[in-house]
Each structure stands twice: as C-alpha cells, then as structure tokens.
Scaffold this motif. Structure first.
Motif: not given
Length: 126
Positions: A34-36, A45-50, A63-64
């Motif tokens: 993930a990116w935070f 806060e989480v920005v994106a996760f995979i 950010v979506k």
C-alpha cells in the motif's frame, strides 16, 4: 530489519503528474502492499492498496480516478502513478507491506502494516 525504499517524489504544479516507486524485497511483492500519506490532523491514511497475489486494487475516494497503483513482479517494484495532482495531494508518501505476508489486503489501516519506507515528498503548487 527490512526497509522499503521510495523514490520519485518532487515538486509539480497542480494538474501535473508524478510517478512514485518503491523497491520491495521479492518476498513481499505478491502480498498486500500500500501507499500511505498523513491526513490533516490525523494519522496516516491509505491512498491505495494492492493485493499482490491477484493484483486487486483499492483507492481512497479522494484519489480514485486520478491515481493508479501497480506492481512489477520482475523488478520487485511497487508504483503509484499520480495524475491530475491537486494542492491537497501535497504530503510525504510512504509505501508499506506486512511481514505476515498477507496475500490479500483484508485490512488496510496503517496498523495492519509493519514494513515501511522512509517516505518521499510530493509538493503540489498552484
């Protein structure tokens, strides 16, 4: 102790793009990553996760549609493509993963991750 290494941060005008990269040991590349970034007045806060095993992704509502998280298994790299950057995207960005080697991101709060990078600064100006 394992550390991740981020790169690609910098200064950009609003509306511009940046691509962040995170070098991740091969052991983790098919796990939850993930990116935070820090939220104003709040913790990370989480920005994106995979979910690295299946490349299933998720994004913060803010950010979506603008950011894209991806992985390169051959290069052991996690990336975050950031387009249409806004002033409020200014922050230190951190990549993270989990030493428990979770293949799926069943939880993506910051407390679910214990392997972190040092961060890379993104500054968006008008």
């Amino acid at each position: 102790q394992v550390h991740l290494v981020e790169s690609g941060g910098g200064s950009v005008q609003a509306g511009g793009s940046l691509r962040l990269s995170c070098a991740i040991p091969s052991l983790y590349i098919r796990t939850c990553m993930a990116w935070f970034r820090p939220a104003p007045g709040k913790e990370l806060e989480v920005v994106a996760f995979i979910s690295g095993g299946v490349s299933s992704t998720g994004y913060a509502p803010s950010v979506k549609g603008r950011f894209t998280i991806s992985q390169d298994n051959a290069k052991n790299t996690l990336s975050l493509q950031m387009n249409s950057l806004k002033l409020e995207d200014t922050a230190m960005y951190y990549c993270a993963t989990d030493s428990r080697l979770r293949p799926y991101c069943t939880g993506h709060a910051s407390g679910s991750f214990d392997v972190w990078g040092q961060g890379t600064q993104v500054t968006v100006s008008s």
